[in-house]
Scaffold this active site. Structure first.
Site, PDB file in Angstrom:
ATOM      1  N   SER A 183       0.825  -1.193   0.000  1.00 33.16           N
ATOM      2  CA  SER A 183       0.000   0.000   0.000  1.00 33.16           C
ATOM      3  C   SER A 183       0.872   1.261   0.000  1.00 33.16           C
ATOM      4  O   SER A 183       1.771   1.392  -0.831  1.00 33.16           O
ATOM      5  CB  SER A 183      -0.955  -0.046   1.203  1.00 33.16           C
ATOM      6  OG  SER A 183      -1.932   0.962   1.124  1.00 33.16           O
ATOM      7  N   ASP A 204      -8.358  -4.639  -6.505  1.00 38.89           N
ATOM      8  CA  ASP A 204      -7.911  -3.703  -5.469  1.00 38.89           C
ATOM      9  C   ASP A 204      -8.164  -2.259  -5.912  1.00 38.89           C
ATOM     10  O   ASP A 204      -7.745  -1.846  -6.999  1.00 38.89           O
ATOM     11  CB  ASP A 204      -6.417  -3.923  -5.197  1.00 38.89           C
ATOM     12  CG  ASP A 204      -5.943  -3.199  -3.948  1.00 38.89           C
ATOM     13  OD1 ASP A 204      -6.716  -2.390  -3.385  1.00 38.89           O
ATOM     14  OD2 ASP A 204      -4.804  -3.452  -3.527  1.00 38.89           O
ATOM     15  N   HIS A 256      -7.704  -5.530  -0.735  1.00 38.66           N
ATOM     16  CA  HIS A 256      -6.510  -4.719  -0.455  1.00 38.66           C
ATOM     17  C   HIS A 256      -5.738  -5.191   0.770  1.00 38.66           C
ATOM     18  O   HIS A 256      -4.567  -4.864   0.920  1.00 38.66           O
ATOM     19  CB  HIS A 256      -6.897  -3.245  -0.275  1.00 38.66           C
ATOM     20  CG  HIS A 256      -5.727  -2.350  -0.021  1.00 38.66           C
ATOM     21  ND1 HIS A 256      -4.732  -2.125  -0.960  1.00 38.66           N
ATOM     22  CD2 HIS A 256      -5.352  -1.625   1.078  1.00 38.66           C
ATOM     23  CE1 HIS A 256      -3.828  -1.300  -0.468  1.00 38.66           C
ATOM     24  NE2 HIS A 256      -4.176  -0.995   0.766  1.00 38.66           N
TER      25      HIS A 256
END
Length: 583
Positions: free
Chosen positions: A231, A292, A409
């Protein structure tokens, strides 16, 4: 592992991954707090700041940060539907707001409207803030104690590689970095970068630099550096890696490709950075889950009315080339790999083959005559906009702990999907290996079209593989190799285990031709009580491991004798005291 740094155990990290723990952001914060306390009060005890350092800075649970973001998204969708969907009337707003407050994506807030309003207001405030406020926010992001992400460093000794691992959004500061998304120049180049993440990368760069220089000094030309993260942490790793080259602190030969997982794009015109630094696209390897939303957030097509709002709030967006020309904020950089798990974890993507796999876009199969790069860019852009993030955010099922946003995610789901593919690949490799061995042992003879066997068939064909002695010898070698793979010390003494290991290793020379690999395989087979002591010493030479194992074994054998003797002495001593008392 970067999400659970306090739970990392040095011994387990070494045994499971052969990685040696070096340091972490939590250790750095603790040390800085101790120094600050000592400077303010020289009489303070060295460990007096430990409790202060242990307190996280603006930290919040990952689920809490997620809930705030989810509530903000639902609030924006309900209150601004007239802005995001042309032609919709304002009369629906109140009903939508009520649904947002009571629907399945309220995330457990007692008053989700208030939480969402605060989060949405914060986003607007960050985008529209004055330069003085933005400078103050940038200063906070560069600070060690306000850093948006935690990180840890570990070493892979056999390859002289130091790994820098950064977690994703797990604090309020990390969300501030994400929302501070106006463009600014990257390292004085004519390339624009996400300002909030760039400012945070500057702080992490200074935190990493001592560990980088120490590793380069210790290993010289053999030293290698690996940066990876999930991320926001992946975007930070990319920026730190490029900054090291741009500032001349590290030579290109020392840097391994940066690998990111589910990370948002941060560059506008980033290809120019790679060209100026002498890098190819393979230096950046971005893995994204097939559905995602985070890697799509800044790279999807922004409708004209949304772009107009951004330009009104912040002048930096008015001349932003990516927004004006491509309708995106930032574009993907490097090689993109699309991770699709099995359909039990997440539904297959309509643009991908219906199977669990790691897909690469290379543009080599284009029949239209376009260049591979332009073909790849077009395909990736179509994939990023399907589904469009606004479409995902408008679905009530996207929110909550069971929602699609978190499902596609979450770091643990990336790990689960990759491990599933590795297991699938291992099984496939074993099947191919067995088939290859069968073909070597029993090669097929060509059969003519009329079906008649050739005159020189099995009876006349003297293939040495068919001869009984050769076949038995080959099967024996396979059995011995398998026995070597399964060899452990068990109840054997170290000496007998070493003798057996040496005897069988000649049947698996490809596993023991390198002393380092031979040493590690020998260590793995030792009894746990001996192995744990050996691993702590980090011995490199095979002979040293054997000698130390023999010493440890002898010490372990003497412990019961010493305990028995001590117990006997205690019994005699107590008996003599009783005799004295009777007298």
């Amino acid at each position: 592992m970067a999400y659970v740094i306090p739970e990392i155990k040095v011994t387990e990290l070494w045994e499971e991954s052969e990685l040696g723990f070096v340091t972490s952001s939590l250790e750095k914060k603790s040390q800085a707090a101790i120094r600050a306390t000592h400077e303010s009060d020289p009489r303070a005890a060295p460990g007096s700041a430990t409790s202060t350092a242990a307190q996280p800075n603006h930290a919040c649970r990952q689920s809490l940060a997620y809930e705030i973001a989810a509530s903000a998204a639902s609030y924006i969708h309900s209150r601004a539907k007239g802005l995001l969907s042309l032609g919709s009337g304002a009369g629906h707003h109140d009903a939508d707001a009520a649904a947002a407050a009571s629907g399945p994506y309220s995330c457990g807030y007692k008053n989700p409207e208030v939480a969402a309003y605060v989060a949405a207001s914060t986003m607007t405030a960050v985008v529209a803030a004055e330069e003085e406020a933005r400078q103050e926010a940038a200063k906070d992001l560069r600070s060690l104690h306000s850093s948006p992400c935690e990180w840890f460093v570990c070493d892979h000794d056999s390859t002289c590689t130091r790994c820098f691992v950064i977690q994703g959004s797990d604090s309020l500061a990390s969300w501030q970095a994400n929302l501070f998304f106006e463009p600014t120049k990257f390292e004085e180049m004519e390339v624009l970068v996400h300002r909030g993440i760039y400012e945070a990368a500057k702080g992490i760069y200074e935190q990493f630099l001592p560990e980088i220089k120490e590793h380069l000094s210790r290993h010289g030309d053999r030293a290698r550096l690996r940066f990876t993260g999930h991320s926001l942490g992946g975007s930070l790793c990319l920026l730190v890696g490029l900054m090291l080259l741009a500032r001349g602190d590290v030579k290109l030969r020392h840097l391994l490709p940066v690998v990111t997982f589910g990370s948002p794009s941060v560059f506008c015109g980033g290809q120019r950075v790679l060209e100026e630094l002498g890098l190819d696209e393979g230096f950046v390897r971005s893995v994204m889950m097939h559905r995602d939303i985070v890697p799509r957030a800044f790279s999807c097509n922004y409708p004209n009315h949304v772009a107009h709002v951004l330009k009104r709030l912040n002048a930096a967006f008015r001349s932003h080339p990516c927004l004006n020309n491509q309708k995106v904020l930032y574009s993907p950089l490097g090689q993109t790999y699309i991770l699709q798990p099995d359909d039990k974890s997440s539904p297959f993507h309509p643009l991908l083959p219906p199977e669990a796999a790691l897909f690469a876009l290379d543009g080599k199969n284009d029949a239209g005559g376009s260049s591979p790069r332009s073909t790849t860019a077009s395909a990736l852009r179509a994939f990023i906009n399907s589904p469009h993030p606004l479409e995902t955010l408008s679905d009530p099922r996207a929110y909550g702990s069971e929602g699609t946003i978190l499902r596609d995610h979450d770091c643990s789901n990336y790990v689960k999907a990759i491990n599933g593919l590795l297991r699938q690949h291992t099984k496939s490799a074993r099947r191919r290996s067995r088939k290859h061995r069968r073909n070597r042992w029993w090669p097929r003879l060509p059969v003519p079209a009329n079906g008649a066997l050739p005159a020189h068939s099995c009876a006349a064909h003297h293939n040495p593989l068919f001869e009984k002695p050769a076949l038995e010898a080959r099967m024996t070698r396979e059995q011995k190799e398998l026995e070597f793979l399964n060899l452990i010390q068990g109840n054997l003494t170290v000496a007998k285990y070493e003798s057996k290991f040496t005897e069988l290793s000649r049947f698996a020379s490809h596993m023991t031709d390198d002393e380092s690999r031979k040493t590690k395989r020998f260590e793995r087979g030792l009894r746990p009580v001996i192995r744990s002591r050996i691993l702590a010493l980090k011995l490199q030479a095979y002979i040293d491991v054997i000698e130390r194992a023999l010493i440890i074994e002898k010490d372990l054998e003497e412990i019961p004798e010493i305990r028995g003797k001590n117990n006997k002495d205690k019994f005699i001593s107590k008996s003599s005291k009783r005799v004295d008392l009777k007298r």
